[in-house]
Design a protein around this motif. Structure first.
Motif, mmCIF file in Angstrom:
data_model
loop_
_atom_site.group_PDB
_atom_site.id
_atom_site.type_symbol
_atom_site.label_atom_id
_atom_site.label_comp_id
_atom_site.label_asym_id
_atom_site.label_seq_id
_atom_site.Cartn_x
_atom_site.Cartn_y
_atom_site.Cartn_z
ATOM 1 N N PRO A 1511 12.871 -102.473 20.637
ATOM 2 C CA PRO A 1511 12.888 -102.280 19.310
ATOM 3 C C PRO A 1511 13.891 -103.709 18.713
ATOM 4 O O PRO A 1511 14.143 -104.514 19.511
ATOM 5 N N GLU A 1512 13.745 -103.829 17.482
ATOM 6 C CA GLU A 1512 14.540 -104.793 16.785
ATOM 7 C C GLU A 1512 15.859 -104.412 16.939
ATOM 8 O O GLU A 1512 16.271 -103.153 16.768
ATOM 9 N N LYS A 1529 15.094 -93.741 18.354
ATOM 10 C CA LYS A 1529 13.693 -93.520 17.539
ATOM 11 C C LYS A 1529 13.170 -95.030 17.269
ATOM 12 O O LYS A 1529 12.076 -95.140 16.793
ATOM 13 N N ALA A 1530 14.022 -96.146 17.392
ATOM 14 C CA ALA A 1530 13.492 -97.357 17.008
ATOM 15 C C ALA A 1530 12.577 -97.747 18.078
ATOM 16 O O ALA A 1530 11.957 -98.796 17.848
ATOM 17 N N TRP A 1531 12.812 -97.283 19.306
ATOM 18 C CA TRP A 1531 11.794 -97.624 20.355
ATOM 19 C C TRP A 1531 10.519 -97.053 20.139
ATOM 20 O O TRP A 1531 10.138 -96.185 19.659
ATOM 21 N N PRO A 1537 4.268 -91.100 25.765
ATOM 22 C CA PRO A 1537 5.562 -90.533 25.177
ATOM 23 C C PRO A 1537 6.600 -90.943 26.125
ATOM 24 O O PRO A 1537 6.635 -90.892 27.552
ATOM 25 N N MET A 1538 7.730 -91.053 25.623
ATOM 26 C CA MET A 1538 8.840 -91.595 26.422
ATOM 27 C C MET A 1538 9.455 -90.014 26.897
ATOM 28 O O MET A 1538 9.344 -89.249 26.751
ATOM 29 N N PRO A 1562 14.668 -88.794 24.301
ATOM 30 C CA PRO A 1562 14.283 -89.613 23.146
ATOM 31 C C PRO A 1562 14.399 -88.964 21.790
ATOM 32 O O PRO A 1562 14.594 -87.619 21.714
ATOM 33 N N ASP A 1563 14.098 -89.494 20.778
ATOM 34 C CA ASP A 1563 14.270 -89.169 19.184
ATOM 35 C C ASP A 1563 15.580 -88.621 19.110
ATOM 36 O O ASP A 1563 15.519 -87.857 18.107
ATOM 37 N N ASN A 1564 16.425 -88.980 19.760
ATOM 38 C CA ASN A 1564 17.930 -88.659 19.294
ATOM 39 C C ASN A 1564 18.779 -90.036 19.238
ATOM 40 O O ASN A 1564 18.213 -91.058 19.451
ATOM 41 N N ASN A 1565 19.782 -89.791 18.396
ATOM 42 C CA ASN A 1565 20.715 -90.791 18.248
ATOM 43 C C ASN A 1565 21.615 -90.654 19.646
ATOM 44 O O ASN A 1565 22.054 -89.628 19.897
#
Length: 2046
Positions: A1511-1512, A1529-1531, A1537-1538, A1562-1565
């Motif tokens: 990701p950036e 989530k930026a990835w 799927p991760m 994934p999908d978490n902070n």
């Protein structure tokens, strides 16, 4: 010597013991002075005033004290009695606690549980008592709170009260209020809202409107002891009445009685003062507070602490100063009312005594001062040692301290609620040592003559004096007795008594007495002198009658046998009053003159009979006795009085006199000086008279008669009170007072009793009739003085003062009080309003003495009507003063001013002000702005406009949607006193226009300028609409829906969460996310896959926007389509019924596997030998569970399967079962031949029946001569014989033949008839028939050809039209048959047999079918997805035998083989459930009834999907001061799927990484915590999916503590990357720069060594065995490609790529090197200091000048090699590197290792083994390199290596190249004959490639360095990853020397987001364009083994550290990175540049 009597001995022992005790007590006192360490008790922990507890919890009350010695704790009641244990209810624990255990409600005892206790602490220095402890146990009782209706007039404020039962009211508090509309109200410090929970618990509702009547209200309470919360049992309502007319203020429920309430509140709590008045119009409330001690009041000042809400006054954080009396005044236009409230703010009581300890000397004063705080304080009391002293002043004074004053003193302060105490100790000072006898004489018995010396030593402070007594009589000095004393140095007094030459008469009891003012001590002992008895003379004893006489006989002489007393020669005692003791003591009690006055004689005797006598005269004296007397009851002034004092008893003479003590008189002082006149007369010896001629007030007092005689004095007293009528002390006179002053008129009178002085006022203006003065605020009478405060004209008039005491008629005086009034205005200031433009009149009425002049001022300027004709002034004379009127014709805004009228008369002047308010509509509000907004509300503020001098009643906020017109607006009303408001009930994400209008009583202002706002987004509030769920197939449901109503979006909908779950279960929904479709009106749809077949699912949908998700839709339920049954029918069975019928039966499959409703069953059946052919199968449907199959072939084995059918289709077939039909008679033989064999013989041959219908047992041949009636002949022939020779026939006679076949059932039909005739001519004929023969592959086949003829025919065979010639496999048998041995596929075809003789010829043709296993089918890839592959299957064209199906074999690159069966007619097959982004190998085999055939070519492919993408950084990382938040989530997942992330971090200057988590979903902070502020960190993230993993490293700096950023690390020239360069000494020339010299030297050495290596390699090349089998062709093609010198194998052919490009998987353990004597881990060298590595993952997106990277300044590398090797151009910065002397890791001396090549299929025994040389000279300062050689003509760089060199060993197993010297030779391992076995069996094989021309030396990679993603198709692997098509020049692959190989990210595809590990290289690299041998290390041991070593990982190549701190890596780190796919190209490039070891994926060419 005489002996004492026993009783006398006891007497003396007792006396001695008493003396000893006294002495010891004295000693104790003397020896224990006041010690500073010892102290009385002091409380350490004193119990609180109140202990409330629940019976379920119980309580413990702790009381602790200190002191020395430690005090004893005793619990007492308030009356002082001690408290004991009450079993189960009250206990006193060992540590002094008073314990109340939990108890049952029925065990409650008031004397235990509702009692006042105290704690008493005591030791020897005193006692103290604690404050009162009010213990109250609360028994849990059910209670309910009620809320009654509240009646309120609309517009007024309502107060709802929560009625709590009184028995729990002290413990239950209101915590909240709730309405039935789910409104909740809690106590708050803001008092602006409509609803307010008051501190006292009531709910205050402002400005009640009709809507409030529809709600019901409940209160919630909390019990502070039990914690129980409870909602009120009843719901209260407001009964709102509409006002019919005007209503004056009335207080609810009180009528018009006097309103006074008492309120108590603790300090610092909030208090509510109620003023519950209602009225219409809504009244105004004003609060006043009375000035303490006066009747004056002042308005309560409102501020932040004191608020007024409607009529309720709220005081926050009450202080003691708030106590007092408050007045609430309520007014409206109809009337007024008021209520008083007395507020007491209680502050906790505390006390302190000053000083806490004092030591006072005897006789000195002591003062204790009690300092106390708190409110209120009712009493102050003092206690000493726990006993009340009766003193109630704060100061306790002891004038003269005595011994008994020492101890503990306590001061108690109390009020009704609580008490507090303080204690202090009074100690006695140093002069308080009472006398102590320290040393004394003892009893002594002696002979007369010698002198006696008696000594007594006494001490004390002050120093005592010592005196001596003998038998009670003081001894004075004389010629024989001498007393002397002196004081010793320590302060003791020594006294002695000397008796010269003692006589017998000197014996007796001697006593020394030490006496001081603080005490007395004495000691006595007997002196016994031998001699005759002797009694000293006794003096006369006088005693008062009634007392007790005690006298001891003074006896001398020794021994004395007895001492007796006599009276009148009678031995005493002679009555009960007399007691005589053996020691000579006589006691007579209650002496009387008559009986006891006499002469008593003491007689002492010894045993010899000698005696002595002494007399004592006792005189009894009688005191005078006075007869009681008294005055008369009422004595008035002037009365005469006689008083008699009579003395009937008493010794004469009696002296009588009178005393008078005057009582303080109320008369005037002058009378006190007059001496009262009285006279006394002695009437007789027994009587005296006191006479008063005329009683006066001066005679009031106490009169005492005193009588005295020799016995003593007695007295008797009486009081005289003289009644005096009132008389003036100060008579009032007329008074005049100035108006407004405080008037005081004194009126004083005296008399006895004291007169009552009263004042009255005349009714009217004349005196005459009077009435009592009304008690009012300003008139009062105090001690007869009339006070009129602030006297006014109304107080003028006649006043009467009366003094009455009941004596006489009383006094009275009338006076005139006149008031001299200066002008006065009753109203000092008032407001007057007028509307602008209308006329107004201002009036001033001045009262006072006329004449009065009035002037007008306007704003303190004289107003002259002449100057402005709008003003007119008129005056009117009134009775009490003057009225002046100012008229204004037309008011203007400027008339809003302060008008003052000034009145003046002779007595003064006064002024009054009228605040003229010209009212108009307000101006429009301005500065409207938005303070805050949310989705449904907006907080506005504005500036208050000019209010038009009329209070702003309200603001009207008008708002509308931006597209609406101002005609369609909503309004919010806001009170006029606020400038902030919230507009609610807005729609989220909507644009509104808002404006505001101000309104006062006059009218409304213009609208303000409108502001435009857009409300914040909220989660959608509406549900998706038109939801439909329809089944698509058995495992899929299609969900369609439309968005929620647009008004419910609350923002822009981003998508939907579609949740589904099994219906009727409690499981949670599984949600899928769908993006929003922007096309208007378009339906959304989603297919839910992988569902259970024919299962009902519940589906819900919720829309979401960027704020969150909206409500879930209603459940939609739907079944998936019926599936096919997943289990077959069970218990399938078949039964043969007949030869053509079979019954089949079964049991239904389990219900759960039906996957639908079973409609029918299908029975699939076919003859078993045709079963493979789907087209030959028959189907029968039935609904029952059995059926009969008809029309079957007879005697045939049938195969049957049963399956269930639902609407979804056919289910799983059962396991095949087999049944054979019954046999039957056979059909007729299919053909018959009759061949002439001679003149009497015919050969009959036949073919078997087509349907034998059983086992043929025999054939019957029938023959019959034609045309004759001869009988038919039959001949039985065995079943295996197909011909019969009929003999003995007649020549030329025709015969008819036919044949039948028979089975066990019977004979079958007859064949056709054939006629033949024997003949001499026998033509050549073949008896055999044309037939088709089926032979099995590799078996023998025989084809018959039975011929007849004469002459014997010649038999010849043709095979496929070609003449047959015998060979070793085929030969002709004697009977003409053709035998073929070991049939193969090529033998299939037509075989014709020819028979010929001279007569005729004949032929037949057989067809041979060879049944062989299928040949390899064709497998092609049709399509790929992320988890599936679709392949197309085609049979081999040459297959003859019917194909029954295919077996598909597939495996992931590092997995196990799996298979799938595919039917023969399936064109395509889907391989599903595969790993995303992974390489797969696929091949197929066919099978038929012979068996499985050959395998197809292996298809190498991969599923779609890639490794995660970076990701950036700004989107991924969010930095704070001590943490960093990672937004995963930026990835991007690359299509796969991760699975999880690994997070590691470290400080930038550290080497070791700290793993923070290895399983972040994934999908978490994720937040990395505990970082240090303002610090640089490295962060390493490893993202995993099934396609592999991606590693990213980030630099970041935490923020400072204040949130700031820290400066970037820079080199000062704007470069972020700085390279360090080792400074060179000044004396070295520039060209000696190591950057130039090291490569130059290394190149020379490498070239030399390389040549040696090639030579050795060529000399040791040996041949290898050829591989056999069909694969040889394949391998020859692959490995024997002709190549030029130095060329590498062309790897672009897809069939070769998979064969050569295989790299072993990561993390596989490697076996030890064959022949190696060293464990490589043990040979690892530790890095030598100075070189430090920073870790970083190269990110191609990063600007090289970003401040995160720290690098040393670049140093150009000498030489012009194309570092990047791509088309001759360098991409990016060409970074040159400086080599450091000394290696981090070295190839160990004598270490054996081998070089890994392309693929591990090669035989490890054929790998080239190398052994390093030993070190040369230890360590060389400048690295040199040997052992590897440049390719011919290669101009590249040589990488230096110190200390060892690589040397190839002889390779005994190399395979020679059959094509000549131009090709490279590959030696695959024999295990890999089958391409399907690629990488399957052995992961550890090594391989070597040998170039016959020398060429390059390559080293293959170790298995650690593979990546599953690299086993990709060429276009995927090299195109998508590296940004270019594979076909473009790939010159940076090859010998691994290419720098460009490491710079793919930057050089080829700078935009690529992910640094990937490099793929295996192609082998067609152009050698001219590569740097030489930049390979890294090749590890020969497992990672786990190396991990166990404490040093760095073992490696065989030296890798120089990059001098760039950002990019350099150790060898070990690179190895780990490559294992985990983390090493970006940049790192690899740096490793190459600096390392001379072997690199991953390098090929070592030798």
């Amino acid at each position: 010597m005489a002996y004492m009597m026993p009783n006398e001995r006891l007497k003396w022992l007792t006396l001695c013991a008493a003396v000893v005790v006294l002495a010891s007590v004295g000693n104790t006192l003397a020896a224990n002075p006041a010690d500073s360490d010892q102290k009385g008790p002091v409380f350490l922990k004193e119990p609180t005033n109140r202990i409330d507890f629940s019976n379920s919890t119980g309580a413990e009350i702790e009381c602790k004290s200190s002191g020395n010695p430690m005090p004893e704790i005793i619990w007492i009641r308030s009356d002082g009695t001690a408290v004991g244990d009450v079993p189960g209810l009250r206990q006193i624990s060992s540590d002094g606690k008073l314990v109340f255990p939990p108890f049952r409600a029925e065990d409650y005892r008031q004397e235990v549980h509702a009692q006042v206790y105290a704690c008493l602490a005591r030791n020897q220095f005193g006692s103290i008592i604690s404050r009162d402890v009010h213990v109250r146990a609360v028994v849990s009782q059910h209670y309910e709170e009620d809320i009654h209706k509240a009646f309120v007039i609309r517009g007024n404020s309502a107060i709802l009260k929560c009625d709590i039962p009184s028995f729990v009211a002290d413990f239950v508090n209101v915590i909240s209020w709730h309405t039935d509309q789910e409104e909740n109200f809690y106590p708050d410090t803001e008092y602006d809202g409509k609803y307010l929970v008051l501190p006292s618990g009531e709910l205050h509702i402002r400005e009640v409107g009709p809507e409030d009547g529809y709600k019901s209200y409940q209160c919630r309470t909390k019990h502070r002891l039990t914690g129980e919360t409870r909602l009120s049992a009843t719901k209260g309502r407001l009964v709102i009445t509409e006002p019919v007319g005007s209503v004056s203020p009335q207080f609810s429920g009180n009528g018009n009685q006097e309103h006074i309430t008492l309120t108590r509140v603790p300090l610092n709590q909030s208090v509510t003062l109620m003023c519950p008045a209602q009225a219409y119009p809504v009244p105004f409330f004003r609060w006043y507070k009375f000035i303490e001690g006066t009747t004056r009041k002042q308005a309560v000042v409102l501020n932040d602490r004191v608020k007024q809400v409607s009529g309720t006054l709220i005081i926050k954080d009450a202080v003691v100063e708030d106590s007092g009396k408050y007045l609430c005044v309520v007014n409206n236009s109809v009337g007024g009312e008021s209520v008083e409230t007395v507020l007491t703010v209680t502050a906790p009581l505390s006390a302190k005594i000053d000083p806490p300890t004092q030591t006072i000397d005897f006789g000195r004063p002591a003062v204790f001062t009690c300092q106390y705080t708190g409110n209120p304080i009712k009493t102050v009391s003092w206690m000493k040692d726990g006993k009340a002293m009766g003193h109630s002043e704060p100061v306790l004074r002891i004038e003269s301290v005595k011994k008994e004053d020492k101890g503990m003193y306590q001061c108690f302060v109390r009020n009704d609620q609580e008490s507090a105490e303080a204690s202090a100790e009074l100690k006695l000072g140093g002069r308080f040592d009472p006398p102590v006898i320290r040393q004394a004489f003892q009893e002594e018995t002696m002979e007369p003559g010698p002198s006696v010396f008696l000594k007594c030593v006494a001490g004390g402070n002050p120093t005592p004096e010592i005196s001596w007594e003998l038998d009670g009589k003081k001894i004075a000095n004389n010629d024989r007795f001498q007393v002397g004393q002196y004081v010793t140095v320590n302060g003791d007094v020594v006294s002695y008594l000397n008796i010269t030459s003692v006589h017998a008469n000197d014996g007796g009891l001697y006593k020394c007495i030490a006496k001081s003012k603080v005490g007395v001590a004495e000691h006595s002992a007997k002196l016994n002198v031998y001699g005759l008895p002797y009694i000293r003379q006794m003096e006369k004893k006088a005693i008062v009658a009634g007392e007790t006489l005690m006298v001891t006989c003074p006896v001398a002489g020794y021994p004395i046998d007895s001492i007796v007393w006599e009276r009148d020669n009678r031995a005493l005692p002679i009555n009960r009053k007399q007691k005589v003791f053996p020691n000579g003591t006589l006691i007579i009690e209650n002496v009387e003159r008559n009986s006891d006055q006499a002469t008593y004689t003491c007689v002492a005797k010894n045993q010899e009979g000698y005696s002595a006598r002494g007399s004592l005269e006792v005189q009894v004296m009688v005191l005078p006795q006075i007869v009681p007397f008294a005055f008369e009851d009422n004595i008035n002034t002037g009365d005469s009085i006689d008083l008699f004092c009579q003395i009937p008893k008493g010794d004469r003479p009696v002296k009588v006199y009178w005393s008078f003590e005057r009582r303080a008189s109320n008369t005037d002082p002058s009378s006190d000086e007059l001496q009262p006149q009285m006279r006394t007369n002695r009437i007789s010896s027994k009587t005296s008279m006191l006479s008063i001629q005329s009683a006066s007030p001066a005679h009031t007092g106490t009169y005492t008669c005193i009588a005295s005689n020799a016995a003593g004095t007695t007295s008797y007293s009486v009081n005289l009170t003289v009644n005096v009528p009132p008389r003036w002390i100060l008579e009032p006179t007329d008074k005049a007072f100035a108006q407004g002053s405080d008037a005081k008129v004194e009126c004083k009178a005296d008399g006895f009793p004291k007169p009552q002085v009263t004042w009255k006022k005349a009714v009217g203006d004349t005196p005459g009739e009077y009435k009592d003065l009304k008690k009012s605020d300003n008139i009062r009478v105090e001690e007869g003085t009339l006070h009129i405060d602030n006297i006014q004209k109304t107080n003028e008039g006649y006043y009467l003062c009366e003094a009455i005491n009941g004596i006489g008629s009383g006094l009275s005086a009338v006076i005139m009080v006149s008031v001299q009034a200066p002008p006065e205005f009753t109203e000092k200031l008032r407001n007057q309003t007028a509307r602008r433009g209308e006329p107004a009149v201002l009036q001033c009425e001045a009262k006072g003495e006329k004449p009065i002049g009035i002037l007008w001022n306007m704003n303190n300027m004289r107003l002259d009507p002449k100057n402005d004709n709008r003003y007119t002034i008129r005056e009117e004379i009134l009775s009490a003063g003057v009225m002046s009127s100012l008229s204004i014709k037309r008011t203007e805004r400027s008339d809003s001013a302060l008008f003052t009228c000034v009145a003046t008369n002779a007595f003064g002047s006064d002024d009054a002000s009228i605040n003229m308010i010209v009212q108009e509509v307000p101006e429009m509000p301005y500065a409207l702005k938005v303070l805050d907004k949310s989705g449904r509300s907006v907080q506005l503020s504005w500036a208050q406009p000019y209010d038009g001098n009329s209070p702003l009643n309200r603001y009207i906020i008008e708002f509308k949607r931006s597209r609406a017109s101002w005609d369609e607006i909503d309004r919010v009303m806001v009170p006029g006193h606020t400038t902030e408001a919230q507009v609610q009930k807005l729609s989220p994400a909507t644009t509104y226009n808002i404006r505001i209008v101000a309104e006062n009583e006059i009218g409304s202002s213009q609208s303000s300028e409108a502001v435009t706002i857009i409300t914040a987004e909220e989660a959608p509030s509406g549900k998706p609409q038109n939801i439909k769920v329809e089944p698509v197939n058995q495992t899929t449901l299609r969900v369609t829906w439309k968005p929620p109503a647009r008004s419910d979006w609350n923002g822009e909908i981003l998508g939907y969460y579609v949740g589904y779950k099994l219906s009727n279960t409690n499981s949670s929904y599984i949600f899928e996310t769908i993006n929003f479709i922007t096309e208007e009106g378009k339906e959304h749809n989603l297919e839910l896959n992988n569902l259970r077949v024919y299962t009902q699912y519940s589906v819900v949908i919720q829309a979401f926007n960027k704020i969150g998700a909206g409500p879930l839709s209603d459940e939609e339920k739907q079944f998936t389509a019926e599936g096919t049954p997943s289990q077959p029918p069970s218990d399938t069975a078949c039964t043969t019924l007949t030869s053509q019928t079979i019954r089949v039966s079964w049991v239904s499959p389990p219900l759960e596997s039906a996957n639908g409703v079973i409609k029918t069953y299908k029975v699939v059946y076919a003859p078993s030998d045709e079963w493979y052919d789907e087209t030959k199968r028959h189907y029968k449907k039935t609904a029952s569970s059995d059926t009969v199959l008809h029309g079957l072939k007879k005697y045939t084995n049938y195969t049957m399967q049963v399956l269930a059918t639902t609407a979804g289709g056919d289910g799983v077939r059962s396991v095949p079962i087999h049944c054979q039909t019954e046999p039957d008679v056979p059909e007729a033989p299919t053909d018959v031949k009759a061949l002439v064999m001679g003149n009497a013989a015919i050969l009959v041959s036949w073919r078997p029946p087509a349907q034998p219908n059983g086992i043929i047992t025999q054939y019957t041949v029938y023959s019959k001569a034609e045309g004759a009636e001869t009988e038919t002949k039959t001949q039985k022939v065995p079943h295996y014989q197909m011909s019969f020779e009929a003999t003995e026939l007649e020549k030329n006679k025709p015969y008819e033949f036919w044949v039948t076949a028979s089975t066990t059932i019977g004979e079958g039909q007859q064949s056709k008839s054939i006629v033949a005739m024997p003949s001499d001519q026998v033509p050549a004929k073949i008896a055999s028939f044309d037939d088709t023969f089926t032979a099995t592959f590799k078996e023998d086949a025989k084809m018959p050809c039975l011929a007849v003829g004469a002459p014997q025919p010649e038999i010849t065979w043709k095979i496929k039209g070609v003449e047959f010639s015998a060979n070793d496999r085929m030969r002709l048998l004697p009977d003409g048959s053709l035998l073929i041995k070991s049939v193969n596929r090529q033998d299939a075809g037509d075989y014709s047999c020819h028979a010929e003789n001279s007569i005729a010829k004949d032929s037949i043709t057989h067809k041979l079918i060879v049944l062989a296993p299928p040949q390899s089918p064709h497998v092609t890839l049709s399509a790929t997805t992320t988890d599936a592959l679709t392949v197309r299957l085609k049979p081999h064209e040459g297959d003859t035998a019917p194909l029954h199906g295919y077996t598909l074999h597939y495996k992931p690159e590092f997995g196990e083989w799996e298979t799938a069966e595919v039917s023969v007619d399936s064109q395509k097959h889907n391989i599903e459930n595969l790993l995303c982004g992974s390489r797969y190998q696929v091949y197929a085999t066919g099978f038929n009834n012979i068996g499985a055939g050959e395998a197809s070519d292996i298809l190498n492919t991969r599923t779609k999907g890639q490794k995660p993408k970076l990701p950036e950084k700004p989107r991924f990382i969010e930095v704070s001061s001590n943490s960093v938040s990672l937004h995963f989530k930026a990835w991007k997942d690359g299509g796969c799927p991760m699975s999880h992330f690994v997070v590691e971090s470290k400080k930038r200057d550290q080497l070791e990484w700290n793993q923070i988590s290895n399983n972040v979903k994934p999908d978490n902070n994720y937040v990395v915590l505990d970082l240090e502020p303002a610090t640089w960190y490295n962060l390493r993230i490893t993202a995993h999916n099934s396609a592999g993993f991606t590693v990213a490293e980030y630099d970041f700096a935490t923020l400072t503590v204040t949130g700031g950023t820290i400066a970037p690390l820079d080199d000062g020239m704007g470069h972020g990357n700085v390279h360090a360069r080792i400074p060179m000494p000044a004396w070295m020339p520039e060209w000696l720069d190591l950057n130039f010299m090291v490569p130059l030297i290394a190149t020379v050495v490498v070239v030399a060594v390389g040549i040696c290596v090639v030579c050795v390699a060529l000399s040791r090349r040996r041949s290898d065995d050829m591989r056999g089998g069909q694969k040889d062709v394949y391998y020859d093609v692959v490995y024997n490609q002709t190549m030029g010198p130095g060329a590498t194998l062309d790897k672009r052919r897809p069939d070769l790529r998979d064969e050569l490009g295989y790299i072993a998987p990561p993390n596989r353990k490697l076996p030890p090197v064959p022949g190696s004597n060293y464990n490589t881990c043990d040979r690892i060298k530790r890095g030598r200091g100075g070189l430090r590595s920073n870790h970083s993952t190269w990110d191609p997106r990063r600007n090289p000048n970003l401040y995160e990277e720290l690098k040393a300044p670049p140093v150009p590398m000498h030489g012009n090699a194309n570092i990047y090797g791509h088309g001759g151009h360098a991409h990016g910065n060409v970074e040159c590197h400086y080599r450091h002397p000394g290696m981090e890791d070295e190839i160990c001396p004598y270490a054996t290792f081998h070089l890994l090549g392309f693929r591990e299929e090669m035989d490890p025994t054929k790998a080239m083994n190398f052994q390093t040389f030993p070190h040369q000279n230890g360590h060389t300062p400048v690295p040199g390199h040997a052992g590897t050689m440049l390719p011919p003509g290669h101009p590249g760089h040589v990488h230096s290596r110190s200390g060892s060199q690589s040397m190839p060993r002889a390779n005994r197993y190399q395979r020679k190249n059959s094509q000549g010297g131009q090709s490279s030779i590959y030696t695959p391992a024999p295990e890999y004959d089958d391409p399907a076995n690629c990488a399957e069996e052995d992961q550890y094989r090594r391989y070597t490639r040998v170039n016959s021309q020398g060429g390059s030396l390559y080293s293959g990679p170790g298995p650690e360095y593979d990546d599953p993603a690299n086993c990709a198709p060429e276009e995927d692997q090299y195109g998508s990853q590296y940004g270019g098509p594979y076909g473009q020049p790939y010159d940076h692959y090859g010998s691994r020397g290419s720098m460009g190989r490491r710079s793919i990210g930057s050089a080829r595809n700078p935009g690529n987001g992910s640094p990937e590990p490099p793929p295996p290289p192609p082998r067609n690299h152009d050698m001219s364009n590569s740097s030489f041998n930049d390979s890294k290390e090749s590890n020969e041991i497992s990672e786990a083994e190396c991990d166990r070593d404490h040093g760095p990982r073992g490696n065989y190549g030296a890798v120089k550290r990059s001098p760039q701190p950002k990019d350099q890596r150790t060898t070990e780190e690179m190895r780990k990175l490559i294992e985990r796919n983390e090493a970006g190209p940049k790192q690899l490039q740096l490793q190459q540049t600096n390392g001379a070891g072997f690199t991953a994926y390098d090929t070592m060419a030798v």
